[in-house]
Scaffold this active site. Sequence first.
Site, PDB file in Angstrom:
ATOM      1  CD  GLU A 250      -2.756   1.444   2.368  1.00  0.00           C
ATOM      2  OE1 GLU A 250      -2.788   0.582   3.254  1.00  0.00           O
ATOM      3  OE2 GLU A 250      -3.540   2.407   2.306  1.00  0.00           O
ATOM      4  CG  ASN A 309      -4.719   5.071   0.735  1.00  0.00           C
ATOM      5  OD1 ASN A 309      -5.631   4.416   1.209  1.00  0.00           O
ATOM      6  ND2 ASN A 309      -3.450   4.850   1.037  1.00  0.00           N
ATOM      7  CD  GLU A 341      -5.887   0.626   0.190  1.00  0.00           C
ATOM      8  OE1 GLU A 341      -6.018   1.397   1.164  1.00  0.00           O
ATOM      9  OE2 GLU A 341      -5.112  -0.338   0.190  1.00  0.00           O
ATOM     10  CG  ASP A 371      -8.570   2.067   3.156  1.00  0.00           C
ATOM     11  OD1 ASP A 371      -8.401   1.166   4.002  1.00  0.00           O
ATOM     12  OD2 ASP A 371      -7.709   2.924   2.892  1.00  0.00           O
ATOM     13  CD  GLU A 426      -6.930  -0.776   6.647  1.00  0.00           C
ATOM     14  OE1 GLU A 426      -6.100   0.035   6.227  1.00  0.00           O
ATOM     15  OE2 GLU A 426      -8.102  -0.466   6.927  1.00  0.00           O
TER      16      GLU A 426
HETATM   17  P1  C2E Z   1      -5.114   3.874   5.436  1.00  0.00           P
HETATM   18  O1  C2E Z   1      -5.237   3.926   3.967  1.00  0.00           O
HETATM   19  O2  C2E Z   1      -6.127   3.072   6.177  1.00  0.00           O
HETATM   20  O3  C2E Z   1      -3.667   3.359   5.732  1.00  0.00           O
HETATM   21  C1  C2E Z   1      -3.308   2.547   6.808  1.00  0.00           C
HETATM   22  C2  C2E Z   1      -2.749   3.364   7.920  1.00  0.00           C
HETATM   23  O4  C2E Z   1      -2.521   2.519   9.041  1.00  0.00           O
HETATM   24  C3  C2E Z   1      -1.392   3.974   7.603  1.00  0.00           C
HETATM   25  O5  C2E Z   1      -1.313   5.201   8.334  1.00  0.00           O
HETATM   26  C4  C2E Z   1      -0.432   2.966   8.172  1.00  0.00           C
HETATM   27  O6  C2E Z   1       0.835   3.506   8.478  1.00  0.00           O
HETATM   28  C5  C2E Z   1      -1.164   2.577   9.431  1.00  0.00           C
HETATM   29  N1  C2E Z   1      -0.812   1.252   9.873  1.00  0.00           N
HETATM   30  C6  C2E Z   1      -0.462   0.176   9.149  1.00  0.00           C
HETATM   31  N2  C2E Z   1      -0.233  -0.886   9.931  1.00  0.00           N
HETATM   32  C7  C2E Z   1      -0.451  -0.489  11.204  1.00  0.00           C
HETATM   33  C8  C2E Z   1      -0.372  -1.137  12.475  1.00  0.00           C
HETATM   34  O7  C2E Z   1      -0.079  -2.300  12.595  1.00  0.00           O
HETATM   35  N3  C2E Z   1      -0.689  -0.391  13.573  1.00  0.00           N
HETATM   36  C9  C2E Z   1      -1.025   0.924  13.473  1.00  0.00           C
HETATM   37  N4  C2E Z   1      -1.309   1.591  14.587  1.00  0.00           N
HETATM   38  N5  C2E Z   1      -1.118   1.569  12.291  1.00  0.00           N
HETATM   39  C10 C2E Z   1      -0.826   0.872  11.170  1.00  0.00           C
HETATM   40  P2  C2E Z   1      -0.771   6.520   7.681  1.00  0.00           P
HETATM   41  O8  C2E Z   1       0.338   6.231   6.740  1.00  0.00           O
HETATM   42  O9  C2E Z   1      -0.549   7.486   8.776  1.00  0.00           O
HETATM   43  O10 C2E Z   1      -2.009   6.986   6.793  1.00  0.00           O
HETATM   44  C11 C2E Z   1      -3.194   7.375   7.372  1.00  0.00           C
HETATM   45  C12 C2E Z   1      -4.269   7.552   6.343  1.00  0.00           C
HETATM   46  O11 C2E Z   1      -3.967   8.650   5.485  1.00  0.00           O
HETATM   47  C13 C2E Z   1      -4.405   6.355   5.400  1.00  0.00           C
HETATM   48  O12 C2E Z   1      -5.159   5.362   6.040  1.00  0.00           O
HETATM   49  C14 C2E Z   1      -5.106   6.985   4.226  1.00  0.00           C
HETATM   50  O13 C2E Z   1      -6.487   7.075   4.446  1.00  0.00           O
HETATM   51  C15 C2E Z   1      -4.510   8.381   4.227  1.00  0.00           C
HETATM   52  N6  C2E Z   1      -3.455   8.442   3.191  1.00  0.00           N
HETATM   53  C16 C2E Z   1      -2.153   8.088   3.261  1.00  0.00           C
HETATM   54  N7  C2E Z   1      -1.550   8.285   2.076  1.00  0.00           N
HETATM   55  C17 C2E Z   1      -2.495   8.749   1.221  1.00  0.00           C
HETATM   56  C18 C2E Z   1      -2.497   9.148  -0.175  1.00  0.00           C
HETATM   57  O14 C2E Z   1      -1.508   9.040  -0.926  1.00  0.00           O
HETATM   58  N8  C2E Z   1      -3.690   9.614  -0.681  1.00  0.00           N
HETATM   59  C19 C2E Z   1      -4.810   9.687   0.073  1.00  0.00           C
HETATM   60  N9  C2E Z   1      -5.934  10.172  -0.498  1.00  0.00           N
HETATM   61  N10 C2E Z   1      -4.848   9.321   1.375  1.00  0.00           N
HETATM   62  C20 C2E Z   1      -3.704   8.855   1.933  1.00  0.00           C
HETATM   63 MG    MG Z   2      -5.635   2.675   2.612  1.00  0.00          MG
HETATM   64 MG    MG Z   3      -7.302   1.699   5.987  1.00  0.00          MG
END
Ligand code: C2E
Ligand code: MG
Ligand code: MG
Length: 468
Positions: A250, A309, A341, A371, A426
């Site tokens: 991802e 995403n 996603e 998602d 996730e």
């Molecule tokens: P998401 O798409 O649900 O991504 C999963 C989030 O959970 C990611 O946070 C990831 O680092 C975190 N995660 C993965 N495994 C674990 C785990 O075992 N424990 C915990 N506590 N967290 C875990 P991140 O990278 O901070 O991203 C947060 C959200 O921001 C993403 O949720 C997504 O909705 C958004 N996002 C990130 N990158 C993009 C992007 O390029 N475009 C868009 N539109 N949204 C993005």
């Molecule tokens: Mg995602």
């Molecule tokens: Mg997610």
Amino acid sequence: MLNMNTAKWDSIHILFLLVIVMLLTVLAWITAKLCKLKQKNTQLTLYSKQTSLPNKNFLLQIIEKNPNRYPVENMTLLYIDVDHFKSINELKGFDFSDLLLSGISERLVALTKPKGQVFHIGQDEFLVLFTNTTHRGIGEIMATNILAGFKDSFEIAENTIYLNLSIGIVEHGSSNMDIPQMISAGEAAMYRAKQTGKGRYVVFNQSLFQAIKNETLIQNHLRQAIEQDEFEVYYQPQLDLAFDRIDGFEALLRWTNKELGSIPPNQFIKVAETTHLIVPLGNWVLRKACAFLKKLETMGYGPLNMSINVSVVQLMQADFVSTVQETLEFLELAPEHLELEITESMLMETLHLVLPKLEQLKEYGVRIALDDFGTGYSSLSYLSQMPISTLKLDKSFTDKIGTNQEGLIESILYLCKRLDLSTVAEGVEKNYQLSYLKKQECQKMQGFLFSKPLPEQGIIDLLKSAPT
Ligand code: C2E
Ligand code: MG
Ligand code: MG
């Protein structure tokens, strides 16, 4: 002779009187016309053309000039914005939107009478004012009532339209705000309602004021961040649970700014969406992540998949589908290796607007993932009707493993199997969660237990040590 003279004078008098009457009639007609013109002018400057409701000028001029009739103390204001109105406008045109606006205004008036006064202050923005509200909390009661009243559809020109509203509430009591300040505070609270999911209300308070200041700071830096190359894409591996191997990744955005430091996506994505900066930023992620997938393929790793995403704001762009197609064709990547996603809550509120594009993408071969499933409100029976290929169980579900709420996860995984949907869990952090997911035949997982999101080189090193 005398009689003849008298008769002559009489006819002169009558003629004179007739002329006077005529002049008076003309004068009365001109005065009436002028009055009508003035009325029309007032109507134009103080009332909305589309809904005939009083507008913002009315609110500012009349209310401020009549402080006794409209005392600011004990005033409660609701700032209302129609969610996704712009998209409806773009899709259906102005005439349709005008009819819809009249419907909205009528419903607002009906839902807030007799105490609320409704103003139409911007294209899809309304204010409801309650004066002499000694009862604190009236704003929340009224907002709840309005939101419930908008659950019913609007029937416009043989179209059924469902609308959501975002509402900001300001109660005067605790502050010294004047009306313009109350309107700004209401707007800020309304924006917060939009950012935190839409279709809801937020009550203005001082911490909200501080949060808004921080967001403005982020917004100011975000504009230059793209040009100054401050973004990076990290990749979190997804593990195929049947074969214990890396199935794909991802793509997750990372932003580091010299002044603000590292800012998490949860803080800047929303700002990027409201400013529409998510469009160039999202396109950049798409190109970057697809190019990385191609690089891995060329290095001999594969077949691997890439999940990206996508914001609904991107999906609503007219050229979104062609941008995806062109990116894949330019890199000579097979569409089935790309998954887009979309968060469940975002998809649910805009489904009727983005559905054709999702179907087009699915037809083309790109996979669509729902998602953060479990954080929105989609009913399970709805899943079969959506053009999705994957369901991503939110971390809050994974966290239920080992508690007595496991039954729900089991039912969801079972239903997905029946509907031929891939499943990804996730936020897997514990070994017992992994064992449970394997036992329940969940297809993939991602989480810190296996790997955190890594930069490109980190992924290449990981693939070297753990061949697919
Ligand atoms: P998401 O798409 O649900 O991504 C999963 C989030 O959970 C990611 O946070 C990831 O680092 C975190 N995660 C993965 N495994 C674990 C785990 O075992 N424990 C915990 N506590 N967290 C875990 P991140 O990278 O901070 O991203 C947060 C959200 O921001 C993403 O949720 C997504 O909705 C958004 N996002 C990130 N990158 C993009 C992007 O390029 N475009 C868009 N539109 N949204 C993005
Ligand atoms: Mg995602
Ligand atoms: Mg997610």
